[in-house]
Design a protein around this motif. Structure first.
Motif, mmCIF file in Angstrom:
data_model
loop_
_atom_site.group_PDB
_atom_site.id
_atom_site.type_symbol
_atom_site.label_atom_id
_atom_site.label_comp_id
_atom_site.label_asym_id
_atom_site.label_seq_id
_atom_site.Cartn_x
_atom_site.Cartn_y
_atom_site.Cartn_z
ATOM 1 N N ASP A 27 0.848 -1.192 0.000
ATOM 2 C CA ASP A 27 0.000 0.000 0.000
ATOM 3 C C ASP A 27 0.885 1.244 0.000
ATOM 4 O O ASP A 27 1.933 1.281 0.648
ATOM 5 C CB ASP A 27 -0.890 0.011 1.258
ATOM 6 N N THR A 60 -4.347 1.735 -2.417
ATOM 7 C CA THR A 60 -4.954 2.042 -1.120
ATOM 8 C C THR A 60 -5.304 0.750 -0.411
ATOM 9 O O THR A 60 -5.538 -0.272 -1.042
ATOM 10 C CB THR A 60 -6.222 2.894 -1.285
ATOM 11 N N ASP A 184 -1.590 8.893 3.395
ATOM 12 C CA ASP A 184 -1.755 8.166 2.135
ATOM 13 C C ASP A 184 -2.959 8.716 1.380
ATOM 14 O O ASP A 184 -3.839 9.344 1.970
ATOM 15 C CB ASP A 184 -2.004 6.680 2.417
#
Lengths: 491, 304
Positions: A27, A60, A184
């Motif tokens: 990720d 993600t 993120d």
């Protein structure tokens, strides 16, 4: 990656234990640079410079909370709010996504480097997820420890020096060495998460080392053929399923309430003990009296009693039987218990019938027998002439009790109602039936023509228009032949 | 010619045809159910969409923590399907209506078609080949228990009389439907193609937990005494095979001294490796060494 197989159940079912399932890409955010130059045979560049483009994209994944807990988290053990003999078992969580335990890492730097996406390695890879277990004794020892779920936002994971509104103060969390509040893709500081604050001293005692984490998750591949149909798991058109499993490292205490937390240890290597005996990592400068704030992806509690509550015990205790009894269960069929002495009623109930109130069409009220499709004994079919034009044709009169048996009448009615409720089915069925009856009428018509104009249909040669058709309807043939004769007549 | 063209002739023939089953069928052509109708009726055949209180009319028939076995009354199901199939049927007392007579021919045909593909729903979900079937006898059970929620992947094996393990040739009956009756339901329904004599319900191997066999801690001496029964294995290449033997491994030193219930995972792995005479083990080997066996309970039908 090594696979180990172990035969377990009587149907010779195989379970494959797999070391890990590394995601193609961890990720995070990625940048893709593409450049193209065209060269001739001798290696000279012949294009106008280099064509270049650059793309950014993000992989993600769950980080501080599970976006879809019901789909991702397949099962936890011991079950939430359960009680039983759990003092010799390690708590665990099973995930439907087999690469989840390795989609991030607990180390400061990626544990595996130089691995091409999609390829695998035999190397041990630590998992970023673990299960921490605490109980009432820990609360007594560390009065500041609170084991009830606390709602917070991602902002609360940042030190106050970086984000003044954070409630973390100068305690520790994931972003201790961060220099910005960058997150993120897809995450915001306002995202709601659940947190647990663990005194660092206690954390050092119980948290696994990075080497421990390499052993605390694996993948199991199993057959789904004898399993219930579960949305997203066993209805994907695949007979094999892969699950990942993450374990805790602490045994629950007997006669105490235990609190389990599935937490993220992402990049917390500096805080993790480095000796297998636990304790503060060597050379650290952290203050053990402060707490470390962890994101809890799932938390649950259970009570470890001396009493066994295993799967087998729970099954043996079904039907009001005790697990260690040698007696068979008394009632294993769908029927109402009856303690009265009326033989007729007793027989009726034993056969699975239930007396229910019925409103008659004539506005009267009566009591009728009803029995569903799940009956205690084998009933051979056909016992009823179908099709019927009305549920009354399926109502049975029971002379011994003077009551109606409306079981089949109800079945017919509910079938009709369910069908009517689904508009697309009822319209399609109606249209299909109309089509069938249309084709009967057509076929009758054609046979009348064949019967009456047989002589004319077989006379002479077929007109050219009919020659290439494999099947010709008599009506069409008749039309063509008639026109043919009319033309010949005119000539 | 005049009589031929009159509508009466046509009507009379049509009337004769619809009263004669053989001629009607002859004139009907293929008339097999289209795929979307077949699969809809298929779902109904497996009682999907039938309200639960039609299956279990009284809660006392299926109290909490109970398992109830049953035969499926095919007459009930046939009637249910006829109810659904009755859309567009002329519901008059005239037994000879065309729609009624058509259904007399079409119903058995489509029922047969639906029953022969009864396995298609589950097979499609699993990506397996659907076995052929005529659904002569269908049995099954309803399980209402916390187990359904706590062990979502519990496995079911059904055996006919004489086909269970230890009774000669093992035969497995095919499962037609096995599912919880909703996302958070504690009730599970299982429909089995065939007359089943024994049903094994076993734990899902993917949720088996790690366990040790004994653990005790003496607070005074701060000593742990713990054991674990290990199944020894041998490794050759990437193949791991169980030797079938077990050893009792002492785990007294496998716990942290300052937190006596925390397992030293790496130390444990080293000890498991040395018990098996291998250099080191990985998480997968650790997995099957620490996993407790599959718990299973057999339910066997006894004739009174």
């Amino acid at each position: 990656m090594q696979k180990k197989q172990l035969a377990s159940s009587p149907a010779n079912e195989q379970v494959t234990f797999i070391q890990h399932d590394l995601p193609g890409l961890d990720d995070g955010e990625y940048q893709l640079d593409i450049s193209q130059t065209v060269k001739d045979n001798s290696g000279q560049t012949i294009s106008d410079g280099t064509l270049m483009n650059s793309y950014t994209f993000a992989v993600t994944g769950d980080r501080f909370s599970l976006a879809k807990p019901a789909e991702t988290l397949y099962s936890i053990f011991p079950a939430d709010n359960s009680s039983g003999e759990y003092s010799n078992v390690l708590p665990h969580a099973v995930f439907t996504k087999s690469s989840l335990p390795w989609s991030r890492y607990p180390t400061t730097n990626p544990p595996v480097t130089g691995l091409q996406p999609g390829s695998d390695t035999d190397e041990d890879v630590p998992t970023w997820l673990t299960i921490l277990l605490f109980d009432q004794d820990d609360m007594a020892e560390y009065p500041s420890l609170s084991l009830t779920p606390v709602n917070a936002t991602i902002a609360d994971l940042f030190p106050s020096s970086l984000l003044p509104e954070s409630s973390l103060g100068n305690n520790y969390s994931y972003f201790n060495s961060a220099d910005s509040t960058r997150l993120d893709a897809g995450q915001t500081l306002e995202d709601i998460i659940q947190i647990v604050d663990i005194p660092l001293d206690l954390f050092w005692k119980t948290a696994p080392t990075v080497d421990d984490l390499k052993l605390m998750a694996h993948v199991r591949e199993v057959s789904l053929v004898d399993k219930p149909t579960m949305a997203g798991i066993s209805d994907m058109g695949e007979p094999l399923g892969k699950f990942s499993i993450v374990f805790g490292n602490r045994l629950p205490q007997t006669q105490k309430k235990s609190f389990a937390f599935l937490v993220s240890l992402e990049e917390l290597e500096p805080f993790l003990p480095d000796a297998e005996n636990g304790g503060a990592p060597s050379g650290n400068t952290f203050d053990g009296s402060k707490f470390i704030r962890l994101a809890a992806l799932k938390q649950w509690a259970f009570y470890s009693t001396g009493q066994s509550a295993t799967f087998v015990n729970q099954l043996l205790e079904l039907n009001e039987r005790s697990a260690d009894s040698t007696k068979d269960a008394l009632n294993t069929n769908l029927r109402l218990p009856y303690s009265g002495s009326n033989q007729v009623v007793s027989d009726g109930l034993d056969m699975g019938f239930v007396p229910l109130n019925e409103d008659l069409r004539t506005a009267g009220k009566t009591v009728s027998w009803y029995r569903g499709p799940l009956v205690p004994y084998r009933i051979d079919s056909p016992g009823i002439n179908l099709p019927i034009a009305s549920p009354d044709q399926a109502t049975i009169f029971d002379p011994t009790t003077g009551m109606f048996d409306v079981s089949y009448a109800s079945a017919w009615t509910i079938g009709r109602l369910v069908a009517l409720q689904d508009k697309s089915f009822s319209t399609d069925l109606y249209n299909w039936k109309k089509g069938v009856s249309q084709s009967v009428i057509e076929s009758v018509e054609e046979s009348i023509i064949t019967e009456n104009f047989g002589a004319m249909l077989s006379r002479g040669t077929d007109p050219a228009a009919l020659k290439n058709n494999a099947i010709t309807k008599p009506s069409a043939k008749l039309l063509h032949k008639t026109i043919q004769s009319l033309i010949q007549l005119k000539k | 010619m005049a009589t031929l063209y009159s509508r009466n002739t046509f009507q009379n023939v049509l009337f004769d045809v619809q009263n004669d089953a053989a001629r009607l069928e002859e004139n009907m052509g293929d008339a097999s159910l289209p795929e979307n109708l077949r699969s809809w009726i298929n779902r109904l055949l497996l009682l999907k969409g039938v309200p639960f209180n039609y299956l279990v009319p009284d809660e006392k028939m299926l109290p909490p923590e109970s398992i109830r076995f049953f035969y499926l009354d095919m007459n009930w199901v046939d009637t249910l399907l006829d109810g659904a199939f009755s859309i567009g049927r002329n519901l008059s007392i005239n037994e000879n209506a065309l729609s009624m007579n058509l259904d007399r021919i079409a119903l058995p045909k489509s029922q047969k078609q639906v029953k022969s593909s009864a396995h298609s729903l589950r097979s499609a979900a699993l990506g397996t080949m659907a076995p052929a079937s005529d659904l002569k006898v269908v049995t099954g059970f309803l399980l209402r228990s916390k187990l359904v929620i706590e062990y979502p992947g519990l496995g079911v094996n059904a055996y006919p009389a004489g086909g269970a393990p230890g009774e000669g040739n093992i035969q497995l009956l095919d499962i037609l439907r096995l599912e919880a009756l909703g996302p958070n339901s504690d009730t599970m329904i299982c429909l089995i193609d065939g007359d089943c004599q024994r049903i094994d319900v076993h734990e899902a191997p993917e949720v088996l937990h790690y366990g040790i066999d004994s653990y005790s801690y003496t607070a005074d001496s701060q000593k742990v005494s713990a054991t674990k029964v290990l199944h020894t294995f041998t490794v050759s290449g990437s193949q791991v095979s169980l030797s079938g033997n077990t050893v009792i491994m002492a785990m007294d030193n496998m716990f942290r001294s300052n937190s006596p219930r925390v397992v030293k995972m790496t130390g444990l792995a080293e000890q498991i490796a040395s018990e098996n005479n291998v250099q080191s083990i990985d998480s997968a080997q650790m997995g099957f060494e620490m996993t407790e066996g599959v718990g299973m309970v057999s339910f066997i039908k006894k004739n009174p």
